[in-house]
Write a protein that holds these residues in place. Structure first.
Motif, short mmCIF file in Angstrom:
data_model
loop_
_atom_site.label_atom_id
_atom_site.label_comp_id
_atom_site.label_asym_id
_atom_site.label_seq_id
_atom_site.Cartn_x
_atom_site.Cartn_y
_atom_site.Cartn_z
N GLU A 211 0.83 -1.19 0.00
CA GLU A 211 0.00 0.00 0.00
C GLU A 211 0.87 1.26 0.00
O GLU A 211 1.89 1.31 0.69
N CYS A 212 0.43 2.27 -0.74
CA CYS A 212 1.21 3.51 -0.87
C CYS A 212 0.32 4.73 -0.61
O CYS A 212 0.09 5.55 -1.51
N PRO A 213 -0.18 4.89 0.61
CA PRO A 213 -0.96 6.10 0.91
C PRO A 213 -0.14 7.37 0.82
O PRO A 213 -0.69 8.47 0.73
N HIS A 214 1.18 7.20 0.80
CA HIS A 214 2.12 8.32 0.66
C HIS A 214 2.41 8.64 -0.80
O HIS A 214 3.27 9.48 -1.09
N GLY A 215 1.72 7.97 -1.72
CA GLY A 215 2.02 8.12 -3.14
C GLY A 215 1.09 9.06 -3.87
O GLY A 215 0.08 9.52 -3.34
N VAL A 216 1.46 9.34 -5.13
CA VAL A 216 0.62 10.13 -6.03
C VAL A 216 0.56 9.44 -7.38
O VAL A 216 1.41 8.60 -7.70
N VAL A 217 -0.46 9.79 -8.16
CA VAL A 217 -0.50 9.39 -9.56
C VAL A 217 -0.13 10.60 -10.41
O VAL A 217 -0.65 11.70 -10.19
N LEU A 218 0.79 10.39 -11.32
CA LEU A 218 1.24 11.44 -12.23
C LEU A 218 0.69 11.21 -13.62
O LEU A 218 0.69 10.07 -14.12
N LYS A 219 0.25 12.28 -14.27
CA LYS A 219 0.08 12.30 -15.71
C LYS A 219 1.46 12.57 -16.28
O LYS A 219 2.06 13.62 -16.02
N VAL A 220 2.01 11.63 -17.02
CA VAL A 220 3.38 11.76 -17.52
C VAL A 220 3.41 12.79 -18.64
O VAL A 220 2.72 12.64 -19.66
N LEU A 221 4.21 13.83 -18.45
CA LEU A 221 4.36 14.86 -19.48
C LEU A 221 5.52 14.55 -20.41
O LEU A 221 5.41 14.72 -21.63
N THR A 222 6.64 14.12 -19.84
CA THR A 222 7.78 13.66 -20.65
C THR A 222 8.44 12.50 -19.93
O THR A 222 8.48 12.44 -18.70
N THR A 223 8.97 11.57 -20.70
CA THR A 223 9.69 10.42 -20.16
C THR A 223 10.71 10.00 -21.21
O THR A 223 10.39 9.91 -22.40
N ASN A 224 11.93 9.79 -20.80
CA ASN A 224 13.04 9.66 -21.75
C ASN A 224 13.49 8.21 -21.92
O ASN A 224 13.42 7.41 -20.99
N ILE A 225 14.00 7.91 -23.10
CA ILE A 225 14.66 6.62 -23.32
C ILE A 225 16.11 6.75 -22.87
O ILE A 225 16.82 7.68 -23.28
N CYS A 226 16.54 5.84 -22.02
CA CYS A 226 17.88 5.88 -21.43
C CYS A 226 18.73 4.75 -21.97
O CYS A 226 18.22 3.68 -22.32
N GLY A 227 20.04 4.97 -22.00
CA GLY A 227 20.95 3.89 -22.39
C GLY A 227 20.82 2.67 -21.50
O GLY A 227 21.04 1.54 -21.94
N SER A 228 20.45 2.89 -20.23
CA SER A 228 20.24 1.75 -19.33
C SER A 228 19.05 0.92 -19.77
O SER A 228 19.05 -0.31 -19.62
N ASP A 229 18.01 1.58 -20.29
CA ASP A 229 16.90 0.83 -20.87
C ASP A 229 17.37 -0.04 -22.03
O ASP A 229 16.92 -1.18 -22.21
N GLN A 230 18.29 0.49 -22.82
CA GLN A 230 18.77 -0.25 -23.99
C GLN A 230 19.48 -1.53 -23.60
O GLN A 230 19.40 -2.54 -24.31
N HIS A 231 20.18 -1.52 -22.46
CA HIS A 231 20.82 -2.78 -22.02
C HIS A 231 19.78 -3.87 -21.86
O HIS A 231 20.00 -5.02 -22.25
N MET A 232 18.63 -3.53 -21.26
CA MET A 232 17.56 -4.52 -21.10
C MET A 232 16.98 -4.94 -22.45
O MET A 232 16.79 -6.13 -22.72
N VAL A 233 16.71 -3.95 -23.30
CA VAL A 233 16.06 -4.25 -24.57
C VAL A 233 16.97 -5.09 -25.47
O VAL A 233 16.49 -5.91 -26.26
N ARG A 234 18.26 -4.93 -25.35
CA ARG A 234 19.19 -5.77 -26.12
C ARG A 234 19.24 -7.21 -25.60
O ARG A 234 19.90 -8.06 -26.20
#
Length: 407
Positions: free
Chosen positions: A41-64
């Protein structure tokens, strides 16, 4: 209730935009979620409408396919968004706030968080210290390459921007605060870069370019960037860096041509475990190459910052040792020269507010330096493929076209 879509890993070389559940203030079961985190449970959390989100080289390690990431994992740890829902335990963050999300998920309560070591929080990942959105072995928190995402411990984690209109005007710079700008700065700062330093940065991808910008911000006299990719090296030269093409031979010889001596005061590894050789061996993977080279070119008593990613599980490693993150390092060289190393996740919160102020007051143009390029959520698979080809761009996904630049 709003719909939600996001970018998911579907096996080596493949990502898809898929339908997702709208996030709630609870960590649900799913690909990569640690069993002990299911139902958290995360009563300390929020929901965000994502305005921008970037592709990272670290993501590419997984995708490869170079990690043990499970298929179906929702990707994305570089997030900037607008708060659309707050939990009952959130006191200071308000609906409508536009905020940067540090890629490290941290509780703000454990010993490490209280010491500013937010990259190795003890409470958010049952597997090991440290966590991140949409990343392998990081507890299973859903990634932010989506229309909506949940952020836990929001009062602690989120960096709200002081003025919404100004934030939207500078959004392509501010979106870099979630990861690559603080990570590059951390690499330069922990390497001891200061006024008058000479600096060598291995890697001219977005993190390496961010480290170069950071070294300039810290007062370096000369910043040298090394890579195999001429397009990326040209981007480094565009904002005043010297460059070294490591396909042409040992970096120390080219450094000597630039500085008159074959060594620098400080060095940064912005490449990580998929490093390649130098000179005639540049086409072959040689994961210890960069670290061994940096120990050679760093002056005695100097420091090396290592924001480049190294992993403990690499199915595509070149040998059995590399598959478990064991590299053949010339540690004796580093020991003999009394060289200091700093490794691990950047503790983003240590730097992000200061770097935000540098952006808001026009001290730095990080988006231009790294080649920020806006794409829509549906274009994300193409963005991954192009980024993997080595283009000198930093892809910024704009799920709701707030920039007016997404297709």
């Amino acid at each position: 209730m709003a719909n939600n879509r996001g970018v998911t890993y579907q096996g080596p070389g493949k990502v898809e935009v898929t339908d997702l559940d709208y996030p709630g203030l609870v960590l649900r079961d799913g690909p990569g979620v640690h069993p002990d985190n299911v139902g958290r449970e995360c009563p300390h959390g929020v929901v965000l409408k994502v305005l921008t989100t970037n592709i990272c080289g670290s993501d590419q390690h997984m995708v490869r396919g170079r990690t043990t990431a499970p298929e179906g994992l929702v990707l994305g740890h570089e997030i900037l968004g607008e708060v659309v829902e707050t939990g009952p335990g959130v006191e200071f963050i308000k609906v409508g706030d536009v905020c940067s999300v540090p890629f490290n998920i941290s509780c703000g309560r454990c010993r490490n968080c209280k010491e500013g070591k937010t990259g190795i929080c003890l409470n958010v990942n049952p597997d090991r210290p440290g966590s991140a959105y949409g990343y392998v072995d990081m507890g299973g928190w859903q990634g932010g390459q989506a229309e909506y995402v949940m952020v836990p411990y929001a009062d602690w984690n989120l960096l709200p921007f002081p003025d919404r209109d100004q934030a939207l005007e500078k959004i392509l710079d501010l979106t870099m605060l979630s990861d690559i700008f603080p990570t590059g700065y951390h690499g330069a700062y922990t390497a001891g870069v200061t006024t008058g330093s000479t600096v060598y940065i291995a890697g001219a991808g977005p993190v390496g370019l961010a480290a170069a910008v950071s070294a300039q911000l810290l007062g370096a006299a000369v910043v040298i960037v090394g890579d195999l990719n001429e397009e990326r090296l040209a981007r480094a030269r565009s904002f005043g860096c010297e460059t070294v093409d490591v396909s042409k031979g040992d970096p120390k010889d080219q450094i000597a041509q630039i500085l008159g001596v074959p060594e620098v005061d400080a060095a940064v590894d912005a490449v990580g475990f998929e490093a390649r050789g130098h000179g005639a061996g540049a086409a072959k993977e040689a994961p210890a190459t960069v670290l061994n080279s940096l120990m050679e070119v760093t002056a005695a008593g100097g420091s090396i910052g290592i924001p480049g990613l190294y992993v403990t599980g690499d199915p595509g490693g070149i040998d059995e040792a590399a598959k478990v993150g064991a590299l053949s390092l010339s540690l004796g060289t580093g020991w003999a020269k009394s060289i200091s190393f700093t490794t691990g996740q950047c503790p983003v919160m240590r730097y992000n507010r200061q770097l935000m102020m540098a952006i808001l007051h026009d001290r730095v143009q990080i988006a231009d330096a790294v080649g920020a390029t806006v794409i829509s959520l549906d274009e994300a698979p193409t963005g991954y493929a192009e980024f993997d080809s080595g283009v000198a761009k930093k892809y910024v996904i704009d799920p709701h076209n707030v920039t007016g630049k997404a297709a």
